[in-house]
Scaffold this motif. Structure first.
Motif, PDB file in Angstrom:
ATOM      1  N   TYR A 156      -7.126  -4.809 -10.978  1.00  0.00           N
ATOM      2  CA  TYR A 156      -7.395  -5.713  -9.861  1.00  0.00           C
ATOM      3  C   TYR A 156      -6.132  -6.493  -9.506  1.00  0.00           C
ATOM      4  CZ  TYR A 156      -9.337  -9.402  -6.957  1.00  0.00           C
ATOM      5  OH  TYR A 156      -9.584 -10.261  -5.905  1.00  0.00           O
ATOM      6  N   GLY A 157      -5.463  -7.027 -10.512  1.00  0.00           N
ATOM      7  CA  GLY A 157      -4.250  -7.794 -10.249  1.00  0.00           C
ATOM      8  C   GLY A 157      -3.173  -6.957  -9.590  1.00  0.00           C
ATOM      9  N   THR A 158      -3.034  -5.695 -10.020  1.00  0.00           N
ATOM     10  CA  THR A 158      -2.040  -4.811  -9.421  1.00  0.00           C
ATOM     11  C   THR A 158      -2.301  -4.633  -7.935  1.00  0.00           C
ATOM     12  OG1 THR A 158      -1.917  -3.605 -11.521  1.00  0.00           O
ATOM     13  CG2 THR A 158      -0.967  -2.543  -9.590  1.00  0.00           C
ATOM     14  N   GLU A 159      -3.543  -4.349  -7.590  1.00  0.00           N
ATOM     15  CA  GLU A 159      -3.869  -4.118  -6.185  1.00  0.00           C
ATOM     16  C   GLU A 159      -3.836  -5.411  -5.374  1.00  0.00           C
ATOM     17  OE1 GLU A 159      -3.752  -1.474  -4.843  1.00  0.00           O
ATOM     18  OE2 GLU A 159      -4.379   0.131  -6.175  1.00  0.00           O
ATOM     19  N   PHE A 160      -4.214  -6.506  -6.004  1.00  0.00           N
ATOM     20  CA  PHE A 160      -4.092  -7.800  -5.344  1.00  0.00           C
ATOM     21  C   PHE A 160      -2.628  -8.044  -4.996  1.00  0.00           C
ATOM     22  CE2 PHE A 160      -3.416 -12.327  -5.148  1.00  0.00           C
ATOM     23  CZ  PHE A 160      -4.561 -12.866  -4.581  1.00  0.00           C
ATOM     24  N   THR A 232     -12.886  -0.463  -4.800  1.00  0.00           N
ATOM     25  CA  THR A 232     -12.586  -1.684  -5.549  1.00  0.00           C
ATOM     26  C   THR A 232     -11.117  -2.046  -5.403  1.00  0.00           C
ATOM     27  OG1 THR A 232     -14.334  -1.185  -7.151  1.00  0.00           O
ATOM     28  CG2 THR A 232     -12.647  -2.757  -7.832  1.00  0.00           C
ATOM     29  N   ASP A 233     -10.249  -1.016  -5.482  1.00  0.00           N
ATOM     30  CA  ASP A 233      -8.816  -1.239  -5.292  1.00  0.00           C
ATOM     31  C   ASP A 233      -8.543  -1.799  -3.896  1.00  0.00           C
ATOM     32  OD1 ASP A 233      -8.400  -0.170  -7.811  1.00  0.00           O
ATOM     33  OD2 ASP A 233      -7.760   1.795  -7.077  1.00  0.00           O
ATOM     34  N   GLY A 271      -4.853 -23.149  15.411  1.00  0.00           N
ATOM     35  CA  GLY A 271      -5.084 -21.713  15.566  1.00  0.00           C
ATOM     36  C   GLY A 271      -5.393 -21.086  14.228  1.00  0.00           C
ATOM     37  N   SER A 272      -5.343 -19.772  14.193  1.00  0.00           N
ATOM     38  CA  SER A 272      -5.689 -19.111  12.937  1.00  0.00           C
ATOM     39  C   SER A 272      -5.189 -17.681  12.938  1.00  0.00           C
ATOM     40  CB  SER A 272      -7.213 -19.116  12.726  1.00  0.00           C
ATOM     41  OG  SER A 272      -7.833 -18.320  13.734  1.00  0.00           O
ATOM     42  N   ILE A 273      -5.112 -17.136  11.736  1.00  0.00           N
ATOM     43  CA  ILE A 273      -4.895 -15.704  11.539  1.00  0.00           C
ATOM     44  C   ILE A 273      -6.169 -15.166  10.915  1.00  0.00           C
ATOM     45  CG2 ILE A 273      -3.488 -13.933  10.414  1.00  0.00           C
ATOM     46  CD1 ILE A 273      -1.232 -16.035  10.230  1.00  0.00           C
ATOM     47  N   GLN A 274      -6.809 -14.235  11.578  1.00  0.00           N
ATOM     48  CA  GLN A 274      -8.090 -13.742  11.099  1.00  0.00           C
ATOM     49  C   GLN A 274      -7.923 -13.020   9.771  1.00  0.00           C
ATOM     50  OE1 GLN A 274     -11.137 -14.342  12.510  1.00  0.00           O
ATOM     51  NE2 GLN A 274      -9.950 -15.711  13.819  1.00  0.00           N
ATOM     52  N   PRO A 275      -8.764 -13.300   8.777  1.00  0.00           N
ATOM     53  CA  PRO A 275      -8.674 -12.583   7.505  1.00  0.00           C
ATOM     54  C   PRO A 275      -8.977 -11.101   7.678  1.00  0.00           C
ATOM     55  CG  PRO A 275     -10.677 -13.900   7.610  1.00  0.00           C
ATOM     56  CD  PRO A 275      -9.870 -14.274   8.807  1.00  0.00           C
ATOM     57  N   PHE A 276      -8.470 -10.302   6.744  1.00  0.00           N
ATOM     58  CA  PHE A 276      -8.717  -8.860   6.765  1.00  0.00           C
ATOM     59  C   PHE A 276     -10.015  -8.537   6.031  1.00  0.00           C
ATOM     60  CE2 PHE A 276      -4.582  -8.699   8.397  1.00  0.00           C
ATOM     61  CZ  PHE A 276      -4.250  -7.397   8.761  1.00  0.00           C
ATOM     62  N   LYS A 277     -10.553  -7.355   6.347  1.00  0.00           N
ATOM     63  CA  LYS A 277     -11.764  -6.863   5.697  1.00  0.00           C
ATOM     64  C   LYS A 277     -11.651  -5.351   5.546  1.00  0.00           C
ATOM     65  CE  LYS A 277     -13.892  -7.147  10.290  1.00  0.00           C
ATOM     66  NZ  LYS A 277     -14.943  -7.761  11.119  1.00  0.00           N
ATOM     67  N   LEU A 278     -12.548  -4.766   4.797  1.00  0.00           N
ATOM     68  CA  LEU A 278     -12.460  -3.337   4.493  1.00  0.00           C
ATOM     69  C   LEU A 278     -12.470  -2.476   5.744  1.00  0.00           C
ATOM     70  CD1 LEU A 278     -14.666  -2.755   1.304  1.00  0.00           C
ATOM     71  CD2 LEU A 278     -12.204  -2.420   1.522  1.00  0.00           C
ATOM     72  N   THR A 279     -13.267  -2.847   6.723  1.00  0.00           N
ATOM     73  CA  THR A 279     -13.320  -2.030   7.930  1.00  0.00           C
ATOM     74  C   THR A 279     -11.981  -2.020   8.668  1.00  0.00           C
ATOM     75  OG1 THR A 279     -14.300  -3.923   9.085  1.00  0.00           O
ATOM     76  CG2 THR A 279     -15.807  -2.193   8.295  1.00  0.00           C
ATOM     77  N   SER A 451      -1.159   0.137   1.902  1.00  0.00           N
ATOM     78  CA  SER A 451      -0.222   0.303   0.789  1.00  0.00           C
ATOM     79  C   SER A 451      -0.824  -0.060  -0.557  1.00  0.00           C
ATOM     80  CB  SER A 451       1.035  -0.533   1.050  1.00  0.00           C
ATOM     81  OG  SER A 451       0.727  -1.906   1.226  1.00  0.00           O
ATOM     82  N   PHE A 452      -2.142   0.022  -0.698  1.00  0.00           N
ATOM     83  CA  PHE A 452      -2.706  -0.166  -2.034  1.00  0.00           C
ATOM     84  C   PHE A 452      -2.404   1.030  -2.923  1.00  0.00           C
ATOM     85  CE2 PHE A 452      -5.952   0.955   1.040  1.00  0.00           C
ATOM     86  CZ  PHE A 452      -6.610   2.046   0.499  1.00  0.00           C
ATOM     87  N   TYR A 453      -1.967   2.143  -2.331  1.00  0.00           N
ATOM     88  CA  TYR A 453      -1.380   3.251  -3.079  1.00  0.00           C
ATOM     89  C   TYR A 453      -0.070   3.637  -2.411  1.00  0.00           C
ATOM     90  CZ  TYR A 453      -6.200   3.820  -4.791  1.00  0.00           C
ATOM     91  OH  TYR A 453      -7.434   3.604  -5.329  1.00  0.00           O
TER      92      TYR A 453
END
Length: 942
Positions: A156-160, A232-233, A271-279, A451-453
């Motif tokens: 988890y830490g690696t991918e984080f 999960t990654d 203002g804001s930067i929208q968070p990312f999600k899996l989709t 780039s999680f891989y």
């Protein structure tokens, strides 16, 4: 069913800062931490131990212009005012560029002058920074390049950490592309014409509702433990991205483009930067897959060529002419597998059934844009887009690979020089990284936001890369239209026949709007993008077949499966999964996009062609539109999931330990049919094949000599090396009596004898050796191609053929079309792109001129064109067009653009890193070379 998606409402106004405010910001924020620096609250970290590395310092890579792709507002303003750049923004551009003039004397010891050291880990004296964004991961950046080296004590830490580092280096680019993938670019980055063109083209290729993006994630979760681990990654990666977004917003170290586009107020930070999600990752994957990993389509253009040929020559002869121009399985085409291996796929049958030839003149492109307001339909605004508008619609020439087996190397170990050509941008679409953690050990490049891989790079004792393959996984179906109320059927009908049942199309709607801005001259506007979808794919056009109204649809096997390749990439990063050619091939079998994959370790080289290749009826010709009937569907086709029966791995081109492999987006193997036009006797891959074959025969290949072979091909004009000899042979079949023309012929002959290079007189001179010969060749090619082919083809067939295959792909992009004013290729309209000479009529002239000369031609054209087959008449055509070309001034040949003055030959050819953000880079000399590139030789193995 109507499925609607709306753009994000309330798009903030564009930033308008007075000069005094800009100056205050510049003075007050130049000391702000750069995106690559540690954020507040992130602890400095101890240096982790390096992972096992069997390359022994013999692995190198390069990715211009530089690793750091984030610039604060202060950084951007300083770049505009003072010309300064953040650290590691362009430090890989100089070494990359200088290889073009320095390669002739290259040695292994000098490779480090032109490539990075891609060893695992960072020596203690080379550490620029070391941080812990959370306790179980360390991100170390090196002094030389600023590349993140991410080591996690937990997976988890690696991918984080991978997500955190990606956001540090590419947050703005990632945000751009998640909006491109949803058809929302204009609302996010402004309504410039190019932005609208780009979002429209991607919406046409991969339109999805938000629920459908989620369905792809849900489907992956059902594919077993590896797939579940991959998700999960991916979630850990997103968590890292979002932590960086929060920290950078709070500390004002986020990319300045958010200020400049009005998403965040530069004064108040509102203002804001929208968070990312899996989709978002699925949307990003759909963009990358559409750009680099899809193949086929173009059946309507092929049908137009066939119809025009039959009209001009009659049915029987016209069909022969069409087949010879199509070159689906040309015996003279250079192939990656050259030991006689045959992998039959998508070959045209001798008696095709189910062909749906459109009635001439009936085809109308499907309407995409509805309810436009403001400048929605304008293409004349002065606003530049944040991305090229034709990024998807223009043909792409991507990537090359050169590998030599150990038996032909100086050391006895395999040598490889390979990488993808993903275009030139600032910052790049790719980013460099090293990932080390439980079940992950790799360094290399990956697309920003995915780039999680590592997607292309090296493991502990092996390296891999890819080139775009483009085999045919996309078919065009003619779907009969119908009406559910029994009213007369017209092209406007909103229903179609599926297995005898009149079925309404799915309607997918994307609404986008953009706010007014003075910065790019674009007024406010909005529109709806509408795509209709059938069980046979997306509607791209309408027309009639035998008088019956039909919709022409595009059915791609990877549609609705954009993220399925995640498992293959996970395996490539896992040292427990990949350790030899067989396990490498097994990993790449899990990648559904159309790529050629290459592998090298200390003992072996290997190759595998990936892709979800549908199994078709043997009666179907994949190169033409098909009737939408059960007999002609893909075998095992299930429209509810867009799945089918696919060719098994054994039927994909593959090999282990061939003496050498080359690939430059060419034909893979004998009987593996080309998806479009242009895989004939002359292809830019010939440049690689000739050089590597000679090196392998010598048996003393080194990393330096293989790099030299790559770069020598990269600065060579394909036309000069492989077609000019025949042109000169025809001309010299009799004395040239005109003194001026004889001088021109001699000049071309001297250039050809010297290697047909486009290189500077000296490094940095900004002028070419043999500049006159190059200018004449650039002017001559479209004229001679027109003069040789047009009279025999006739106007209709000539025009149709240019629609299927452009005449030219010159480095400058300025010599676009025939003298008669025929259509200009979209690809030729992209200047300064580097990649050249993949698409053109090289083979047609080569085969025809050899035929006129009486030389043997395997797979000849069905008709002789030049001078009607008469050597004397052909020679006259060549001399006349050459005389016209020689008379053109430099300003006519190189008309100039926003970056170059008219007549500046060197500048016309130059590569420009297309800015995706606020920081720009300088021009570099042309070279036809991958964007990211590795040079590897492993001396040992686990």
């Amino acid at each position: 069913m109507t499925r609607r998606r709306s753009g994000r409402p309330g798009t903030p106004r564009r930033l308008r800062l007075p000069a005094a405010a800009l100056a205050a910001l510049l003075a007050g924020t130049l000391l702000a931490a750069s995106p690559g620096a540690a954020s507040a609250g992130v602890r400095s970290a101890a240096l982790p131990a390096a992972a096992p590395d069997y390359c022994a310092g013999q692995c190198n890579d390069i990715l211009p212009p530089g690793e750091n792709g984030n610039a604060t507002l202060a950084d951007i303003l300083a770049n505009k005012v003072f010309g300064t750049r953040p650290a590691h923004t362009d430090d890989q551009l100089g070494p990359y560029a200088s290889l073009a003039s320095s390669y002739p004397g290259l040695t292994d010891a000098q490779l480090g002058d032109f490539f990075n050291d891609s060893s695992f880990g960072v020596p203690a004296d080379q550490v620029a920074s070391s941080i812990n964004p959370r306790p179980d991961v360390t991100i170390v950046r090196d002094k030389a390049t600023g590349v993140p080296h991410i080591t996690g004590t937990t997976r988890y830490g690696t991918e984080f950490g991978a997500g955190y580092a990606a956001a540090q280096d590419r947050l703005w680019v990632m945000d751009l592309f998640r909006h491109v993938g949803r058809g929302e670019l204009s609302g996010f980055a402004g309504g410039a014409a190019a932005n609208r063109q780009l979002e429209q083209s991607f919406w046409q290729a991969a339109p999805y509702t938000e629920d459908e993006l989620q369905q792809q994630i849900d489907a992956i979760s059902q594919q077993g433990p590896r797939a579940q681990q991959a998700l999960t990654d991916a979630q850990a990666y997103i968590d890292g991205i979002n932590q960086y977004i929060t920290e950078s917003y709070n500390n004002r170290t986020f990319p300045g483009e958010y200020d400049l586009t009005g998403h965040i107020d530069a004064i108040t930070n509102a203002g804001s930067i929208q968070p990312f999600k899996l989709t978002d990752l699925v949307a990003l994957a759909s963009v990358i897959g559409a750009l680099f990993g899809s193949g086929g389509g173009g059946q309507l253009q092929s049908a137009e060529v066939k119809q025009a040929a039959e009209t001009h020559y009659g049915t029987a002869v016209g069909d022969q002419v069409w087949q010879s121009l199509r070159e689906a399985n040309d015996p003279e085409a250079v192939t990656t597998l050259h030991d006689g291996q045959s992998f039959p796929y998508a070959l045209p049958p001798s008696n095709p059934q189910g062909v749906a030839m459109p009635d001439p003149g009936s085809v109308v492109p499907e309407q995409l844009i509805y309810n436009p307001t403001g400048s929605a339909t304008s293409t004349t605004t002065a606003a530049p887009g944040v991305l090229p508008g034709n990024l998807l619609t223009a043909k792409h020439g991507m990537s090359n690979a050169l590998l030599v087996s150990g038996k032909d190397s100086a050391s006895g170990h395999p040598v490889a020089v390979f990488g993808p050509q993903t275009g030139y941008f600032a910052p790049q679409l790719l980013m460099l990284e090293e990932l080390q953690g439980p079940g992950i050990s790799a360094r290399g490049a990956a697309f920003a936001g995915l780039s999680f891989y590592v997607e292309l790079g090296r493991g502990q004792d092996y390296a891999w890369s890819a080139t775009s393959a483009g085999q045919d996984i996309t078919d065009t179906y003619a779907v009969p239209l119908c009406t559910t109320d029994g009213s007369p059927v017209t092209l406007a009908a909103q229903s179609y026949l599926y297995h005898g049942v009149c079925t309404p199309f799915d309607k997918l709607v994307q609404q986008d709007s953009w706010a007014p801005t003075t910065a790019d001259s674009t007024p406010a506007g909005s529109y709806s993008l509408v795509m209709y979808r059938s069980d046979y794919g997306l509607v791209t056009a309408r027309g009639t077949v035998g008088g019956q109204p039909v919709a022409f649809t595009s059915l791609r096997s990877t549609y609705r499966h954009e993220a399925d390749s995640i498992i293959g990439f996970q395996m490539l990063n896992d040292p427990g999964a990949v350790h030899d050619p067989a396990s490498f091939q097994q990993a790449t079998q899990n990648i559904n996009y159309t790529f050629n994959w290459f592998y090298a370790d200390s003992q072996h080289i290997a190759y595998y062609n990936s892709g979800s290749n549908p199994v078709r009826s043997p009666e179907v010709d994949p190169g033409l539109p098909i009737m939408a009937q059960p007999a002609y569907e893909w075998q095992g086709f299930d429209p509810t999931t867009n799945t089918a029966q696919y060719t098994p791995p054994a039927q994909h081109p593959q090999s282990v330990d061939q003496d050498y492999y080359i690939s430059w987006n060419n034909k893979q193997a004998q009987d593996y049919a080309a998806a479009g036009f242009g895989d004939g006797s002359v292809h830019r891959a010939n440049l690689l094949d000739a050089r590597v074959k000679a090196l392998a025969a010598d048996g003393k290949v080194t990393r330096a000599s293989l790099t030299q072979a790559m770069e020598d091909a990269a600065v060579t004009d394909l036309r000069g090396e492989d077609v000019l000899p025949e042109l000169l042979q025809v001309i010299n079949s009799a004395p040239v009596t005109d003194p001026q023309l004889a001088s021109v012929v001699s000049e071309l002959a001297a250039w050809q004898a010297a290697g047909s290079k486009r290189t500077e007189t000296s490094a940095g001179s900004q002028s070419y050796t043999d500049s006159d010969a190059i200018r004449i060749m650039d002017a001559w090619w479209p004229l001679v191609a027109d003069g040789v082919m047009h009279p025999g083809l006739g106007d209709q067939l000539f025009t149709a053929l240019t629609g299927a295959l452009q005449i030219n792909e010159s480095p400058s992009g300025g010599q676009s079309g025939p003298s008669s004013g025929g259509p200009v290729s979209a690809n030729e309209s992209i200047p300064h792109k580097g990649s050249s000479f993949q698409y053109g009529w090289w083979s047609y002239l080569d085969k025809d001129l050899r035929s006129v000369l009486g030389e043997p031609v395997a797979g000849p054209l069905a008709q002789q064109f030049c001078g009607g087959g008469s050597l004397t008449a052909c020679r006259t055509v060549l001399l006349n067009t050459l005389q016209q070309a020689a008379a053109q001034t430099p300003a006519q040949v190189y008309p100039g653009d926003a970056n170059c003055a008219a007549g500046d030959q060197w500048c016309a050819d130059t590569i420009i890193q297309r800015p995706l953000g606020g920081v720009t880079d300088g021009k570099i000399s042309w070279q036809n070379r991958p964007t990211y590139q590795q040079v590897v030789e492993f001396p040992s193995h686990r």
